[in-house]
Design a protein around this motif. Structure first.
Motif, PDB file in Angstrom:
ATOM      1  N   ALA A   1      18.523  20.447  19.906  1.00  0.00           N
ATOM      2  CA  ALA A   1      18.110  20.382  21.452  1.00  0.00           C
ATOM      3  C   ALA A   1      16.688  20.046  21.501  1.00  0.00           C
ATOM      4  N   VAL A   2      15.677  20.611  20.514  1.00  0.00           N
ATOM      5  CA  VAL A   2      14.601  20.165  20.480  1.00  0.00           C
ATOM      6  C   VAL A   2      14.051  18.662  20.530  1.00  0.00           C
ATOM      7  N   ALA A   3      14.974  18.236  19.276  1.00  0.00           N
ATOM      8  CA  ALA A   3      15.064  16.801  19.021  1.00  0.00           C
ATOM      9  C   ALA A   3      15.336  16.125  20.365  1.00  0.00           C
ATOM     10  N   GLY A   4      16.568  16.360  20.991  1.00  0.00           N
ATOM     11  CA  GLY A   4      17.034  15.811  22.124  1.00  0.00           C
ATOM     12  C   GLY A   4      15.899  15.735  23.257  1.00  0.00           C
ATOM     13  N   VAL A   5      15.087  16.685  23.547  1.00  0.00           N
ATOM     14  CA  VAL A   5      14.239  17.055  24.353  1.00  0.00           C
ATOM     15  C   VAL A   5      12.988  15.803  24.249  1.00  0.00           C
ATOM     16  N   ILE A   6      12.682  15.900  22.683  1.00  0.00           N
ATOM     17  CA  ILE A   6      11.708  15.075  22.358  1.00  0.00           C
ATOM     18  C   ILE A   6      11.859  13.402  22.665  1.00  0.00           C
ATOM     19  N   VAL A   7      13.285  13.062  22.425  1.00  0.00           N
ATOM     20  CA  VAL A   7      13.867  11.838  22.701  1.00  0.00           C
ATOM     21  C   VAL A   7      13.935  11.365  24.087  1.00  0.00           C
ATOM     22  N   PHE A   8      14.247  12.515  24.872  1.00  0.00           N
ATOM     23  CA  PHE A   8      14.492  12.210  26.192  1.00  0.00           C
ATOM     24  C   PHE A   8      13.011  12.102  26.874  1.00  0.00           C
ATOM     25  N   ARG A   9      12.173  13.096  26.699  1.00  0.00           N
ATOM     26  CA  ARG A   9      10.816  12.763  27.015  1.00  0.00           C
ATOM     27  C   ARG A   9      10.190  11.221  26.744  1.00  0.00           C
ATOM     28  N   ALA A  10      10.508  10.877  25.374  1.00  0.00           N
ATOM     29  CA  ALA A  10       9.991   9.524  25.109  1.00  0.00           C
ATOM     30  C   ALA A  10      10.444   8.331  25.580  1.00  0.00           C
ATOM     31  N   ILE A  11      11.895   8.509  25.896  1.00  0.00           N
ATOM     32  CA  ILE A  11      12.422   7.357  26.703  1.00  0.00           C
ATOM     33  C   ILE A  11      11.971   7.356  28.333  1.00  0.00           C
ATOM     34  N   ALA A  12      11.882   8.676  28.833  1.00  0.00           N
ATOM     35  CA  ALA A  12      11.293   8.678  30.163  1.00  0.00           C
ATOM     36  C   ALA A  12       9.990   8.220  30.474  1.00  0.00           C
ATOM     37  N   VAL A  13       9.094   8.299  29.382  1.00  0.00           N
ATOM     38  CA  VAL A  13       7.576   7.820  29.389  1.00  0.00           C
ATOM     39  C   VAL A  13       7.824   6.324  29.050  1.00  0.00           C
ATOM     40  N   PHE A  14       8.813   6.053  28.360  1.00  0.00           N
ATOM     41  CA  PHE A  14       8.800   4.229  28.080  1.00  0.00           C
ATOM     42  C   PHE A  14       9.218   3.635  29.189  1.00  0.00           C
ATOM     43  N   VAL A  15      10.184   4.293  29.786  1.00  0.00           N
ATOM     44  CA  VAL A  15      10.595   3.586  31.153  1.00  0.00           C
ATOM     45  C   VAL A  15      10.048   3.837  32.365  1.00  0.00           C
ATOM     46  N   LEU A  16       9.016   4.961  32.583  1.00  0.00           N
ATOM     47  CA  LEU A  16       8.131   5.125  33.818  1.00  0.00           C
ATOM     48  C   LEU A  16       6.822   4.673  33.578  1.00  0.00           C
ATOM     49  N   ASN A  17       6.603   4.256  32.345  1.00  0.00           N
ATOM     50  CA  ASN A  17       5.137   3.828  32.136  1.00  0.00           C
ATOM     51  C   ASN A  17       4.586   2.651  32.957  1.00  0.00           C
ATOM     52  N   PRO A  18       5.502   1.525  33.338  1.00  0.00           N
ATOM     53  CA  PRO A  18       5.056   0.641  34.280  1.00  0.00           C
ATOM     54  C   PRO A  18       4.613   1.146  35.568  1.00  0.00           C
ATOM     55  N   LEU A  19       5.377   2.346  35.956  1.00  0.00           N
ATOM     56  CA  LEU A  19       5.153   3.017  37.385  1.00  0.00           C
ATOM     57  C   LEU A  19       4.077   3.834  37.232  1.00  0.00           C
TER      58      LEU A  19
END
Length: 184
Positions: free
Chosen positions: A86-104
């Motif tokens: 679950a912690v690994a999933g949270v880390i990956v979730f946050r990384a993908i969210a930051v990667f996707v939302l970074n242009p905004l």
């Protein structure tokens, strides 16, 4: 389950909103200390709040898992593996969210590689995720302790009632025999 309680969602949202505001103020203070001009408060506010609000669903997942599979003595390996996943999933979730939302949001001045964001996510989020798991367990064990106290109080009340009933049953024949003796 605590996750189904609206007060849980209110508390978690309030906590992470406060955390986001603190991040925004911290970002402004650090930029000011570095000599950068303070252009606007909206950019750091948006960056801080979005970063913090990403923790809301992650917190709910970690708390729900902690309630469903608490880290207890026997067997420890299954819940521990589930929490690591679950912690690994949270880390990956946050990384993908930051990667996707970074242009905004503009956390990074230039769009980084996903691997770079993932490494940063491990460094930034690993401890926070485990702290959430720890707090969830603390609240779970506290709730269990209070429930055991309530059960103990209820059992003590039942015991006192049973003792009074036994005493009453012992006294009633005594009065009956005294009354019969007086009549005789």
């Amino acid at each position: 389950m605590v996750v189904r309680n609206p007060r849980f969602w209110l508390a978690v949202t309030a906590w992470w909103t406060l955390h986001g505001l603190i991040l925004a103020i911290e970002g402004m203070t650090m930029r000011s200390a570095a000599g950068e001009p303070l252009r606007d408060f909206m950019h750091p506010l948006a960056a801080g709040l979005v970063s913090a609000w990403l923790w809301i669903p992650a917190t709910a997942c970690l708390v729900a898992l902690s309630e469903r599979m608490p880290l207890e003595r026997h067997p420890l390996h299954r819940p521990l593996l589930a929490h690591f996943a679950a912690v690994a999933g949270v880390i990956v979730f946050r990384a993908i969210a930051v990667f996707v939302l970074n242009p905004l949001i503009d956390w990074y001045p230039q769009q980084p590689q996903l691997g770079t964001v993932l490494v940063a996510s491990v460094l930034n989020n690993f401890l926070t995720a485990w702290l959430i798991v720890g707090v969830a367990h603390s609240l779970l064990f506290h709730r269990r302790s209070r429930e055991r106290e309530r059960q103990a109080i209820a059992l003590e009340a039942k015991l006192a009632t049973a003792r009074l009933q036994v005493l009453s049953n012992q006294l009633n024949p005594h009065f009956l025999f005294n009354a019969l003796k007086s009549v005789a």
